[in-house]
Design a protein around this motif. Structure first.
Motif, PDB file in Angstrom:
ATOM      1  N   CYS A 289       0.832  -1.210   0.000  1.00 26.46           N
ATOM      2  CA  CYS A 289       0.000   0.000   0.000  1.00 26.46           C
ATOM      3  C   CYS A 289       0.865   1.257   0.000  1.00 26.46           C
ATOM      4  CB  CYS A 289      -0.917   0.000   1.225  1.00 26.46           C
ATOM      5  SG  CYS A 289      -2.297  -1.168   1.140  1.00 26.46           S
ATOM      6  N   MET A 290       1.959   1.234   0.759  1.00 29.33           N
ATOM      7  CA  MET A 290       2.827   2.414   0.835  1.00 29.33           C
ATOM      8  C   MET A 290       3.603   2.638  -0.451  1.00 29.33           C
ATOM      9  SD  MET A 290       4.195   2.514   4.805  1.00 29.33           S
ATOM     10  CE  MET A 290       4.754   0.821   4.956  1.00 29.33           C
ATOM     11  N   GLN A 291       3.643   1.634  -1.330  1.00 26.84           N
ATOM     12  CA  GLN A 291       4.357   1.756  -2.599  1.00 26.84           C
ATOM     13  C   GLN A 291       3.450   2.174  -3.754  1.00 26.84           C
ATOM     14  OE1 GLN A 291       6.127  -2.156  -2.842  1.00 26.84           O
ATOM     15  NE2 GLN A 291       7.924  -1.570  -1.640  1.00 26.84           N
ATOM     16  N   VAL A 292       2.152   2.373  -3.482  1.00 23.52           N
ATOM     17  CA  VAL A 292       1.226   2.794  -4.534  1.00 23.52           C
ATOM     18  C   VAL A 292       1.576   4.224  -4.972  1.00 23.52           C
ATOM     19  CG1 VAL A 292      -1.187   3.409  -5.026  1.00 23.52           C
ATOM     20  CG2 VAL A 292      -0.652   1.293  -3.798  1.00 23.52           C
ATOM     21  N   PRO A 293       1.767   4.458  -6.269  1.00 20.06           N
ATOM     22  CA  PRO A 293       2.080   5.811  -6.741  1.00 20.06           C
ATOM     23  C   PRO A 293       0.981   6.803  -6.358  1.00 20.06           C
ATOM     24  CG  PRO A 293       2.478   4.190  -8.466  1.00 20.06           C
ATOM     25  CD  PRO A 293       1.760   3.469  -7.361  1.00 20.06           C
ATOM     26  N   ASP A 294       1.388   7.975  -5.943  1.00 17.51           N
ATOM     27  CA  ASP A 294       0.460   9.055  -5.607  1.00 17.51           C
ATOM     28  C   ASP A 294      -0.539   8.621  -4.529  1.00 17.51           C
ATOM     29  OD1 ASP A 294      -0.523  11.620  -5.765  1.00 17.51           O
ATOM     30  OD2 ASP A 294      -1.935  11.160  -7.398  1.00 17.51           O
ATOM     31  N   LEU A 303      -8.550   5.421   9.915  1.00 20.73           N
ATOM     32  CA  LEU A 303      -8.065   4.134  10.408  1.00 20.73           C
ATOM     33  C   LEU A 303      -7.552   4.266  11.842  1.00 20.73           C
ATOM     34  CD1 LEU A 303      -7.863   1.280   9.204  1.00 20.73           C
ATOM     35  CD2 LEU A 303      -5.476   1.790   8.625  1.00 20.73           C
ATOM     36  N   GLN A 304      -8.142   3.461  12.730  1.00 19.25           N
ATOM     37  CA  GLN A 304      -7.779   3.516  14.153  1.00 19.25           C
ATOM     38  C   GLN A 304      -6.898   2.347  14.584  1.00 19.25           C
ATOM     39  OE1 GLN A 304     -11.383   3.777  16.493  1.00 19.25           O
ATOM     40  NE2 GLN A 304     -12.291   5.314  15.134  1.00 19.25           N
ATOM     41  N   ARG A 305      -7.258   1.138  14.146  1.00 17.64           N
ATOM     42  CA  ARG A 305      -6.540  -0.056  14.568  1.00 17.64           C
ATOM     43  C   ARG A 305      -6.147  -0.889  13.352  1.00 17.64           C
ATOM     44  NH1 ARG A 305      -8.304  -1.170  19.973  1.00 17.64           N
ATOM     45  NH2 ARG A 305      -8.009   0.806  21.054  1.00 17.64           N
ATOM     46  N   LEU A 319       8.567  -0.109  10.974  1.00 17.34           N
ATOM     47  CA  LEU A 319       7.554  -0.227   9.931  1.00 17.34           C
ATOM     48  C   LEU A 319       6.214   0.314  10.414  1.00 17.34           C
ATOM     49  CD1 LEU A 319       7.049  -1.154   7.055  1.00 17.34           C
ATOM     50  CD2 LEU A 319       6.630  -3.475   7.912  1.00 17.34           C
ATOM     51  N   ALA A 320       5.899   0.094  11.692  1.00 20.20           N
ATOM     52  CA  ALA A 320       4.654   0.618  12.256  1.00 20.20           C
ATOM     53  C   ALA A 320       4.654   2.143  12.257  1.00 20.20           C
ATOM     54  CB  ALA A 320       4.458   0.085  13.675  1.00 20.20           C
ATOM     55  N   ARG A 321       5.796   2.743  12.579  1.00 17.45           N
ATOM     56  CA  ARG A 321       5.884   4.210  12.553  1.00 17.45           C
ATOM     57  C   ARG A 321       5.749   4.735  11.122  1.00 17.45           C
ATOM     58  NH1 ARG A 321      10.988   5.094  16.737  1.00 17.45           N
ATOM     59  NH2 ARG A 321       9.801   4.790  18.670  1.00 17.45           N
ATOM     60  N   GLN A 322       6.361   4.023  10.198  1.00 11.69           N
ATOM     61  CA  GLN A 322       6.252   4.421   8.794  1.00 11.69           C
ATOM     62  C   GLN A 322       4.795   4.340   8.334  1.00 11.69           C
ATOM     63  OE1 GLN A 322       8.654   2.005   6.203  1.00 11.69           O
ATOM     64  NE2 GLN A 322       8.099   3.142   4.348  1.00 11.69           N
ATOM     65  N   TRP A 323       4.093   3.290   8.756  1.00  7.90           N
ATOM     66  CA  TRP A 323       2.687   3.125   8.385  1.00  7.90           C
ATOM     67  C   TRP A 323       1.819   4.227   9.007  1.00  7.90           C
ATOM     68  CZ3 TRP A 323      -0.348   1.080   4.937  1.00  7.90           C
ATOM     69  CH2 TRP A 323      -1.709   0.912   5.209  1.00  7.90           C
ATOM     70  N   GLN A 324       2.078   4.566  10.260  1.00  6.99           N
ATOM     71  CA  GLN A 324       1.294   5.616  10.911  1.00  6.99           C
ATOM     72  C   GLN A 324       1.512   6.958  10.217  1.00  6.99           C
ATOM     73  OE1 GLN A 324       2.140   6.958  15.047  1.00  6.99           O
ATOM     74  NE2 GLN A 324      -0.002   6.405  15.441  1.00  6.99           N
ATOM     75  N   ALA A 325       2.749   7.236   9.839  1.00 11.92           N
ATOM     76  CA  ALA A 325       3.026   8.478   9.113  1.00 11.92           C
ATOM     77  C   ALA A 325       2.339   8.465   7.753  1.00 11.92           C
ATOM     78  CB  ALA A 325       4.531   8.658   8.950  1.00 11.92           C
ATOM     79  N   PRO A 330      -4.401   8.575  13.577  1.00  8.84           N
ATOM     80  CA  PRO A 330      -4.120   7.983  14.889  1.00  8.84           C
ATOM     81  C   PRO A 330      -3.914   6.476  14.860  1.00  8.84           C
ATOM     82  CG  PRO A 330      -6.481   8.237  14.620  1.00  8.84           C
ATOM     83  CD  PRO A 330      -5.850   8.763  13.350  1.00  8.84           C
ATOM     84  N   CYS A 331      -3.751   5.885  13.681  1.00  5.43           N
ATOM     85  CA  CYS A 331      -3.742   4.430  13.560  1.00  5.43           C
ATOM     86  C   CYS A 331      -2.662   3.783  14.440  1.00  5.43           C
ATOM     87  CB  CYS A 331      -3.514   4.030  12.103  1.00  5.43           C
ATOM     88  SG  CYS A 331      -3.478   2.241  11.866  1.00  5.43           S
ATOM     89  N   VAL A 332      -3.105   2.832  15.260  1.00  5.97           N
ATOM     90  CA  VAL A 332      -2.195   2.039  16.076  1.00  5.97           C
ATOM     91  C   VAL A 332      -2.052   0.673  15.403  1.00  5.97           C
ATOM     92  CG1 VAL A 332      -1.765   0.996  18.334  1.00  5.97           C
ATOM     93  CG2 VAL A 332      -2.931   3.214  18.178  1.00  5.97           C
TER      94      VAL A 332
END
Length: 535
Positions: A289-294, A303-305, A319-325, A330-332
């Motif tokens: 998901c983080m590699q999807v262009p734009d 997204l919360q959890r 990786l969790a911090r990268q995902w939250q950013a 507030p996703c945990v």
């Protein structure tokens, strides 16, 4: 969760009474209400009774994710019959083995899988086939990208097949309901076959009470409630996907956005469009998901959890911090849990306010965990590695027609998992590996997962699996199967040299083989027995 102790289908009925027009499922933009889900499953249940399906009878499900899967699951359980998922990736001989082992007379299968059913039908007890078309419930204007498999024009069904959705809809219009069945919480509700990583699969018998207990503690741990929106991507036929995609939304009263399979753009669009609050994922899904262009064009702040299972990629704090950013909200996110089919999974859960990376969390409320010597049964000291044993209301009733295997796995109510792990001084569990898969190198114990977790840190390694190779001098040595990342160059000597710098000498693979893909179950578990066959 302080709600009545009753089968999960009773919660479905309650939601249908209390808010009939509220969406229970969303399928690429088509909302299926609580009333529809309840009425269709009632009508299908009545039809199954008309076919002669009685309390305790096995009914096989052979399909991928779709709303009809949920309809069928609850229809079967409403009449006290047994849900028996068959992985849709199964070949004919695998399906035949499971159907024959069950003695199943009824199967509900996707139309594209009917040729496989037909191949095995004469060699099984099958009498009735109900067919599912994935595209039947797609809206005219889908709101999410529809997989190509769902867009093909449906072929006519064979004359001896029953159209599941047409039957359910017609029965619902007539108000058909099944004859009442007195379902007990100790009755078998589900027969899920272990994935058979080291041998032939076995049917684990799970009760209505097992399902209710584990669903309740999972809902509490995930913080899922009425008004939340859950995204379901994991295979519903696998115990984790079933718990999180079939059961928890029903108990919590949450709306579920269901996808046929994982697609990173569809996931991002679903979170954005439907304001998804909860998503259970596998670590490579987050990376994709983080590699999807734009990707920044999607609003993911709802997204919360996001509980995550490490597979191929370890879900780390970084990786969790990268995902939250990435989600900008507030996703945990955290390592989801430890569990297995025999306990309806989710034996541990991660405290959201006390995440301990590298572990699988603490025992769920009502779950006891002991780490024991696998030979003597003596309890190990805190921090020592031993076999994980479990005791809870989620423990299965035994293996179908396998009394010897049952006696080995169930001792005084405790499930002996065959998994090795350790508990720290605060009760966090760390899974180490499978006892049966342990490699003995010159007297040293090597767990495949331990070596694999290091191998995948190599920048050119996409996936890795290791197993034992007999050796005249050392007894056994490590053999590694490696899937390289696209566009990278790597040879065996270079990888072995890297391993010598990054792991203990006895863990270093003696043999390396590059392959295109690892054989795995639909849920992503590596099938080491197939690697052994290939070796």
């Amino acid at each position: 969760m302080t709600t009545p102790d009753q089968p999960l289908h009773e919660y479905l009925r309650a939601h249908a009474r209390q808010r009939p027009d509220h969406p229970a499922l969303i399928w690429y933009g088509r909302a299926i209400t609580w009333q529809e889900l309840d009425a269709w499953s009632d009508a299908l249940a009545a039809h199954l009774q008309g076919l002669g399906v009685q309390r305790g009878a096995p009914v096989a499900l052979f399909m991928n994710n779709c709303p009809q899967y949920v309809v069928a699951h609850y229809a079967i359980q409403k009449i006290g019959a047994v849900v028996c998922p068959c992985g849709p990736l199964n070949k004919a001989h695998e399906l035949q083995y499971q159907l024959s082992d069950l003695g199943a007379q009824v199967i509900i299968a996707a139309d594209n899988l009917l040729p496989i059913v037909e191949q095995v039908r004469a060699d099984t007890a099958l009498r009735h086939v109900l067919a599912v078309r994935y595209a039947d419930l797609l809206p005219e204007a889908p709101t999410l990208p529809v997989p190509p498999e769902l867009q093909a024009a449906p072929a006519p069904l064979p004359p001896d097949c029953i159209d599941l959705l047409a039957t359910a809809r017609a029965g619902a219009e007539r108000g058909e309901r099944p004859a009442p069945v007195n379902v007990g919480m100790d009755d078998v509700a589900l027969m899920t076959y272990t994935s058979g990583t080291t041998g032939l699969p076995k049917g684990a018998m799970l009760s209505y009470g097992n399902a209710r207990f584990k669903t309740g503690v999972t809902v509490d741990n995930f913080g899922l409630a009425d008004g939340h929106i859950a995204l379901s991507v994991a295979p519903l036929y696998h115990i984790a996907g079933m718990l999180l995609g079939v059961n928890t939304p029903i108990l919590a009263g949450a709306t579920q956005v269901l996808l046929f399979r994982f697609d990173p753009v569809a996931v991002l669009q679903a979170i954005d469009r439907y304001q998804v609050t909860h998503w259970y994922s596998i670590a490579p899904m987050n990376v994709a998901c983080m590699q999807v262009p734009d990707a920044a064009r999607f609003d993911l702040r709802s997204l919360q959890r996001n509980p995550v299972t490490s597979f191929g990629i370890t879900f780390t704090e970084a990786l969790a911090r990268q995902w939250q950013a990435f989600t900008r909200g507030p996703c945990v996110s955290y390592e989801a849990a430890y569990g297995l089919s025999e306990t309806h999974t989710m034996d541990t859960g991660m405290p959201h306010d006390a995440i301990r990376w590298g572990t699988h969390g603490r025992p769920m409320p009502g779950v006891a965990i002991r780490i024991v010597d696998p030979d003597t049964g003596a309890e190990k000291a805190t921090g020592d590695v031993g076999e994980i044993t479990l005791l809870s209301a989620g423990n299965f009733k035994g293996y179908w027609k396998k009394p010897e295997a049952t006696a080995k796995a169930l001792k005084d109510g405790w499930v002996w998992t065959g998994d090795m792990g350790r508990l720290d001084d605060e009760g966090y569990l760390t899974f180490i590996g499978r006892t049966k898969e342990m490699i003995k190198v010159s007297g040293y114990s090597v767990f495949p997962e331990e070596v694999e977790s290091i191998l995948i840190k190599h920048p050119a390694v996409a996936q890795a699996a290791v197993l034992a190779e007999p050796d005249a001098d050392k007894g056994e040595v490590v053999k590694a199967f490696i899937v390289k990342k696209a566009g990278t160059a790597l040879d065996a000597d270079a990888l072995v040299a890297w391993c010598r710098d990054n792991m203990a000498p006895y863990k270093v693979p003696r043999h390396v083989r590059f392959i295109d893909a690892l054989p795995s179950t639909g849920a992503g578990k590596v099938l080491r027995r197939l690697l052994k066959d290939e070796a």
